[in-house]
Design a protein around this motif. Structure first.
Motif, mmCIF file in Angstrom:
data_model
loop_
_atom_site.group_PDB
_atom_site.id
_atom_site.type_symbol
_atom_site.label_atom_id
_atom_site.label_comp_id
_atom_site.label_asym_id
_atom_site.label_seq_id
_atom_site.Cartn_x
_atom_site.Cartn_y
_atom_site.Cartn_z
ATOM 1 N N ARG A 4 0.835 -1.201 0.000
ATOM 2 C CA ARG A 4 0.000 0.000 0.000
ATOM 3 C C ARG A 4 0.875 1.260 0.000
ATOM 4 N NH1 ARG A 4 -2.536 -0.545 4.621
ATOM 5 N NH2 ARG A 4 -4.296 -1.728 3.819
ATOM 6 N N LEU A 5 1.936 1.246 0.793
ATOM 7 C CA LEU A 5 2.833 2.398 0.843
ATOM 8 C C LEU A 5 3.557 2.593 -0.488
ATOM 9 C CD1 LEU A 5 4.456 2.023 4.390
ATOM 10 C CD2 LEU A 5 2.632 3.595 3.694
ATOM 11 N N LEU A 6 3.943 1.502 -1.120
ATOM 12 C CA LEU A 6 4.623 1.587 -2.412
ATOM 13 C C LEU A 6 3.734 2.260 -3.447
ATOM 14 C CD1 LEU A 6 6.821 0.855 -4.497
ATOM 15 C CD2 LEU A 6 5.738 -1.405 -4.690
ATOM 16 N N VAL A 7 2.513 1.780 -3.575
ATOM 17 C CA VAL A 7 1.598 2.309 -4.586
ATOM 18 C C VAL A 7 1.197 3.747 -4.271
ATOM 19 C CG1 VAL A 7 -0.697 2.017 -5.605
ATOM 20 C CG2 VAL A 7 0.783 0.029 -5.256
ATOM 21 N N ALA A 8 1.026 4.060 -2.987
ATOM 22 C CA ALA A 8 0.645 5.418 -2.606
ATOM 23 C C ALA A 8 1.715 6.433 -2.988
ATOM 24 C CB ALA A 8 0.380 5.486 -1.108
ATOM 25 N N GLY A 9 2.977 6.008 -3.001
ATOM 26 C CA GLY A 9 4.074 6.926 -3.293
ATOM 27 C C GLY A 9 4.366 7.123 -4.763
ATOM 28 N N LEU A 10 3.642 6.398 -5.627
ATOM 29 C CA LEU A 10 3.897 6.452 -7.068
ATOM 30 C C LEU A 10 2.621 6.806 -7.819
ATOM 31 C CD1 LEU A 10 5.958 3.133 -7.313
ATOM 32 C CD2 LEU A 10 6.900 5.463 -7.413
ATOM 33 N N VAL A 11 2.685 7.842 -8.620
ATOM 34 C CA VAL A 11 1.516 8.214 -9.416
ATOM 35 C C VAL A 11 1.205 7.117 -10.431
ATOM 36 C CG1 VAL A 11 0.605 9.921 -11.047
ATOM 37 C CG2 VAL A 11 2.000 10.668 -9.103
ATOM 38 N N ASN A 12 2.244 6.516 -10.977
ATOM 39 C CA ASN A 12 2.108 5.554 -12.061
ATOM 40 C C ASN A 12 2.116 4.115 -11.538
ATOM 41 O OD1 ASN A 12 1.825 4.936 -14.763
ATOM 42 N ND2 ASN A 12 4.007 4.986 -15.205
ATOM 43 N N ALA A 13 1.264 3.841 -10.549
ATOM 44 C CA ALA A 13 1.227 2.509 -9.939
ATOM 45 C C ALA A 13 -0.204 2.137 -9.586
ATOM 46 C CB ALA A 13 2.103 2.464 -8.691
ATOM 47 N N HIS A 14 -0.447 0.829 -9.535
ATOM 48 C CA HIS A 14 -1.786 0.320 -9.246
ATOM 49 C C HIS A 14 -1.674 -0.846 -8.269
ATOM 50 C CE1 HIS A 14 -3.282 2.547 -12.790
ATOM 51 N NE2 HIS A 14 -2.137 2.155 -13.346
ATOM 52 N N LEU A 15 -2.640 -0.933 -7.363
ATOM 53 C CA LEU A 15 -2.726 -2.048 -6.423
ATOM 54 C C LEU A 15 -3.980 -2.843 -6.732
ATOM 55 C CD1 LEU A 15 -1.675 -3.504 -3.861
ATOM 56 C CD2 LEU A 15 -3.105 -1.942 -2.518
ATOM 57 N N LEU A 16 -3.804 -4.138 -6.989
ATOM 58 C CA LEU A 16 -4.918 -5.019 -7.304
ATOM 59 C C LEU A 16 -4.947 -6.132 -6.263
ATOM 60 C CD1 LEU A 16 -7.129 -5.487 -9.465
ATOM 61 C CD2 LEU A 16 -5.494 -6.945 -10.679
ATOM 62 N N VAL A 17 -5.986 -6.139 -5.426
ATOM 63 C CA VAL A 17 -6.108 -7.152 -4.377
ATOM 64 C C VAL A 17 -6.988 -8.274 -4.914
ATOM 65 C CG1 VAL A 17 -6.786 -7.626 -2.001
ATOM 66 C CG2 VAL A 17 -5.903 -5.365 -2.607
ATOM 67 N N THR A 18 -6.381 -9.393 -5.219
ATOM 68 C CA THR A 18 -7.125 -10.498 -5.816
ATOM 69 C C THR A 18 -6.287 -11.763 -5.776
ATOM 70 O OG1 THR A 18 -8.415 -11.178 -7.763
ATOM 71 C CG2 THR A 18 -6.277 -10.150 -8.172
ATOM 72 N N GLU A 19 -6.941 -12.894 -5.917
ATOM 73 C CA GLU A 19 -6.236 -14.159 -6.084
ATOM 74 C C GLU A 19 -6.314 -14.623 -7.528
ATOM 75 O OE1 GLU A 19 -5.725 -17.600 -2.907
ATOM 76 O OE2 GLU A 19 -7.584 -17.901 -4.044
ATOM 77 N N SER A 20 -7.339 -14.142 -8.248
ATOM 78 C CA SER A 20 -7.532 -14.579 -9.625
ATOM 79 C C SER A 20 -7.740 -13.386 -10.549
ATOM 80 C CB SER A 20 -8.738 -15.520 -9.730
ATOM 81 O OG SER A 20 -9.013 -15.843 -11.084
ATOM 82 N N LEU A 21 -6.884 -13.269 -11.551
ATOM 83 C CA LEU A 21 -7.036 -12.200 -12.528
ATOM 84 C C LEU A 21 -8.203 -12.452 -13.469
ATOM 85 C CD1 LEU A 21 -3.296 -11.488 -13.382
ATOM 86 C CD2 LEU A 21 -4.890 -9.940 -12.271
ATOM 87 N N ALA A 22 -8.766 -13.648 -13.430
ATOM 88 C CA ALA A 22 -9.966 -13.915 -14.224
ATOM 89 C C ALA A 22 -11.111 -13.010 -13.796
ATOM 90 C CB ALA A 22 -10.366 -15.382 -14.098
ATOM 91 N N ASP A 23 -11.055 -12.525 -12.562
ATOM 92 C CA ASP A 23 -12.076 -11.597 -12.073
ATOM 93 C C ASP A 23 -11.816 -10.170 -12.533
ATOM 94 O OD1 ASP A 23 -13.256 -13.710 -10.698
ATOM 95 O OD2 ASP A 23 -12.067 -13.341 -8.881
ATOM 96 N N HIS A 24 -10.713 -9.954 -13.239
ATOM 97 C CA HIS A 24 -10.335 -8.614 -13.681
ATOM 98 C C HIS A 24 -9.924 -8.671 -15.157
ATOM 99 C CE1 HIS A 24 -10.288 -7.315 -9.443
ATOM 100 N NE2 HIS A 24 -9.777 -8.509 -9.220
ATOM 101 N N PRO A 25 -10.889 -8.905 -16.047
ATOM 102 C CA PRO A 25 -10.555 -9.089 -17.469
ATOM 103 C C PRO A 25 -9.847 -7.898 -18.092
ATOM 104 C CG PRO A 25 -12.940 -8.818 -17.146
ATOM 105 C CD PRO A 25 -12.333 -9.027 -15.790
ATOM 106 N N ASP A 26 -10.091 -6.696 -17.556
ATOM 107 C CA ASP A 26 -9.412 -5.533 -18.118
ATOM 108 C C ASP A 26 -7.905 -5.636 -17.911
ATOM 109 O OD1 ASP A 26 -9.381 -2.865 -19.329
ATOM 110 O OD2 ASP A 26 -8.752 -2.188 -17.339
ATOM 111 N N TRP A 27 -7.497 -6.143 -16.749
ATOM 112 C CA TRP A 27 -6.066 -6.297 -16.496
ATOM 113 C C TRP A 27 -5.473 -7.453 -17.300
ATOM 114 C CZ3 TRP A 27 -2.592 -3.101 -15.221
ATOM 115 C CH2 TRP A 27 -2.884 -2.008 -14.392
ATOM 116 N N VAL A 28 -6.255 -8.499 -17.526
ATOM 117 C CA VAL A 28 -5.774 -9.581 -18.395
ATOM 118 C C VAL A 28 -5.501 -9.023 -19.788
ATOM 119 C CG1 VAL A 28 -6.377 -11.762 -19.488
ATOM 120 C CG2 VAL A 28 -6.942 -11.380 -17.084
ATOM 121 N N ARG A 29 -6.398 -8.159 -20.264
ATOM 122 C CA ARG A 29 -6.207 -7.551 -21.579
ATOM 123 C C ARG A 29 -4.952 -6.678 -21.588
ATOM 124 N NH1 ARG A 29 -6.926 -2.746 -23.300
ATOM 125 N NH2 ARG A 29 -8.072 -2.100 -21.433
#
Length: 204
Positions: free
Chosen positions: A50-75
């Protein structure tokens, strides 16, 4: 709010009396970071992702076990217009470094214990398809409140800071790590030096 719990900062999730927001920078390196966090880590008191992502404008935190639930990120991770790389010390990982590839670069980090990180990799074929990169050996963690699996194991924020420092000479690594350092110092202060020496010093 559960009875007895301390009010927390909505930004850094720390107790208001220990808010770290004044130490969190807003850095913008060219490399984009995606941190995929195992759900079990999300409520951890020492949540360095959380601290890493908060300190970077160009960063994203995705809390998940399966990327199948996030098809946009798979793309996005399948987009050949990006240089997507997984920071993971697999047997075929090459050492991270600057290259002539002109595509925008995205570095993916897995946040969790080694067992959980390996599980994230196992459960997500898109991650398995990415080229793996690793940091140089011989690095030392400043995370003095955990028993590391091996000497050069780094926390997520340390790994991200080291990677960005390598890819972007002059990157302000110490500014990115400042809230992490304060978090660790605060935890040690709260537990007392004797308890810290007894429970942690010999585990490094």
């Amino acid at each position: 709010m559960p009875q007895g719990s301390r009010p927390r900062c909505k930004a850094c999730a720390r107790p208001l009396s220990h808010c770290l927001c004044h130490l969190i920078p807003r850095l913008w390196p060219d490399t984009q970071l995606l941190v995929i966090q195992h759900p079990d880590e999300a409520s951890h008191a020492l949540n360095t992702a959380r601290l890493l992502v908060a300190g970077l404008v160009n960063a994203h935190l995705l809390v998940t076990e399966s990327l199948a639930d996030h098809p946009d990120w798979v793309r996005r991770l399948s987009d050949s217009g990006w240089r997507n790389e997984l920071l993971f010390p697999g047997p075929d990982a090459r050492e991270l470094g600057v290259a002539c590839d002109t595509r925008p670069r995205r570095l993916i980090l897995l946040d969790g214990t080694w067992r959980k990180a390996r599980k994230l990799l196992y459960l997500n074929p898109i991650l398995q398809s990415l080229p793996q990169v690793r940091l140089a050996s011989g690095l030392s963690s400043r995370y003095r409140l955990r028993k590391v699996p091996h000497a050069d194991a780094l926390s997520t924020i340390e790994a991200g800071a080291e990677a960005l420092s390598l890819l972007h000479p002059g990157f302000e690594r110490d500014r990115l790590l400042a809230p992490f350092e304060a978090l660790i110092d605060g935890q040690i202060s709260a537990m007392g030096e004797q308890r810290y020496q007894r429970n942690y010093r010999d585990r490094q």
